[in-house]
Design an enzyme around this catalytic site. Structure first.
Site, PDB file in Angstrom:
ATOM      1  N   TYR A   1      -1.955  -0.683  10.270  1.00 44.57           N
ATOM      2  CA  TYR A   1      -2.056  -0.997   8.838  1.00 44.57           C
ATOM      3  C   TYR A   1      -0.830  -0.470   8.091  1.00 44.57           C
ATOM      4  O   TYR A   1      -0.180  -1.204   7.329  1.00 44.57           O
ATOM      5  CB  TYR A   1      -3.334  -0.368   8.279  1.00 44.57           C
ATOM      6  CG  TYR A   1      -3.514  -0.560   6.790  1.00 44.57           C
ATOM      7  CD1 TYR A   1      -3.943  -1.776   6.271  1.00 44.57           C
ATOM      8  CD2 TYR A   1      -3.257   0.485   5.896  1.00 44.57           C
ATOM      9  CE1 TYR A   1      -4.107  -1.951   4.898  1.00 44.57           C
ATOM     10  CE2 TYR A   1      -3.424   0.314   4.532  1.00 44.57           C
ATOM     11  CZ  TYR A   1      -3.850  -0.902   4.034  1.00 44.57           C
ATOM     12  OH  TYR A   1      -4.006  -1.085   2.679  1.00 44.57           O
TER      13      TYR A   1
ATOM     14  N   SER B   1       0.842  -1.202   0.000  1.00 44.29           N
ATOM     15  CA  SER B   1       0.000   0.000   0.000  1.00 44.29           C
ATOM     16  C   SER B   1       0.874   1.249   0.000  1.00 44.29           C
ATOM     17  O   SER B   1       1.963   1.237   0.594  1.00 44.29           O
ATOM     18  CB  SER B   1      -0.886   0.028   1.246  1.00 44.29           C
ATOM     19  OG  SER B   1      -1.553   1.280   1.341  1.00 44.29           O
TER      20      SER B   1
END
Ligand SMILES: NC(=O)c1ccc[n+]([C@@H]2O[C@H](COP(=O)([O-])OP(=O)(O)OC[C@H]3O[C@@H](n4cnc5c(N)ncnc54)[C@H](OP(=O)(O)O)[C@@H]3O)[C@@H](O)[C@H]2O)c1
Length: 259
Positions: free
Chosen positions: A163, A149
């Protein structure tokens, strides 16, 4: 030179989280270029329905699995082996996020996110190494793609602390594995999505209208589309991408590269 640089006929792939979101876009892309694809989802009925729908594109096999624990990844690898035998392509796509203000960000948001985003991808790689090693040749290696990501590369102010850290971890794990597995004819790369309209980013849209502040932050001023992510994964899995390993490839409309 092969005429079919980007075909994947006779290749067998496992795409975790392939029933919806980015995983589904990737699974459909791989099916369209000839691969057999196994997909996972936590719910058996959702997994079976998605596989049935995708069967119009090629052979798609549902393997329901909750990848919250390494034990579940071991069990999934065993079922995959039993059902499909060979494994040329592993796409570690399933992912979990957790957002919250720093003052109350809960401890429980760490182990669950790290487990789904980092540990079970590693366990799946380890468990499928015999199949991946058997499938890869010097001219046409087996492929592992980890979905990272932009949040693991640059500060996106998402308040998704575990995350972002987990995605930075999977990027580094990708490079470590690439070095170790090159001699076994397996490439390992990470694809780094920017913003795609999936369940994970639903809070950034209102009735399908994208937050204009988000759009103005993306250099090309649009969200990612299915062909953006599918095309990149197909390239990395194909003859055309066989010399690429250990890379972290942003598919993000310029967020990382132009930042
Ligand atoms: N959308 C974006 O803009 C974006 C940006 C950067 C990175 N990513 C990454 O892209 C990947 C896919 O996310 P998405 O955007 O498609 O979001 P999504 O629609 O919320 O999908 C998440 C996927 O992960 C699976 N999953 C979640 N927890 C799981 C668990 N415990 N066990 C097994 N599977 C689990 C889900 O499967 P179920 O069918 O069981 O729900 C689903 O397929 C993730 O790794 C995410 O971090 C997305």
């Amino acid at each position: 030179m092969s005429q079919d640089l980007f075909r994947l006929d006779n290749k067998v792939a496992l795409v975790t989280g392939g029933a919806q979101g980015l995983g589904r876009m990737i699974a459909e892309g791989l099916l369209r270029v000839g691969a057999t694809v196994a997909i996972t989802s936590r719910k058996a009925d959702i997994c079976e329905k998605a596989a049935e729908e995708m069967t119009a594109l090629g052979r798609c096999v549902p393997l329901p699995a909750d990848l919250s624990t390494p034990e579940a990844a071991v069990e999934l690898a065993a079922r995959f082996r039993e059902t499909l035998g060979a494994c040329h392509i592993l796409v570690n796509n399933a992912g979990k996020t957790w957002g919250g203000a720093i003052d109350s960000f809960p401890d429980k948001a760490w182990p669950s996110v790290m487990s789904v985003n980092v540990q079970t991808p590693f366990t799946l790689v380890r468990e499928l190494l015999p199949e991946l090693s058997a499938a890869g040749t010097p001219d046409d290696p087996a492929r592992i793609i980890n979905i990272g990501s932009v949040a693991g590369v640059k500060t996106e102010k998402l308040q998704a602390y575990s995350y972002a850290a987990s995605k930075a971890a999977i990027h580094m794990l990708t490079r470590d594995l690439a070095g170790d597995l090159a001699a076994r004819n397996i490439t390992v790369n990470a694809v780094i999505p920017g913003y795609f309209p999936t369940k994970m980013t639903a809070h950034m849209r209102e009735e399908d209208a994208v937050d204009p502040t988000l759009l103005s932050h993306i250099p090309v001023k649009r969200l990612g589309r299915p062909e953006d992510i599918a095309g990149t994964v197909i390239f990395l899995c194909s003859r055309g991408g066989g010399y690429v390993t250990g890379t972290l490839l942003p598919v993000d409309g310029g967020l990382v590269g132009c930042g």
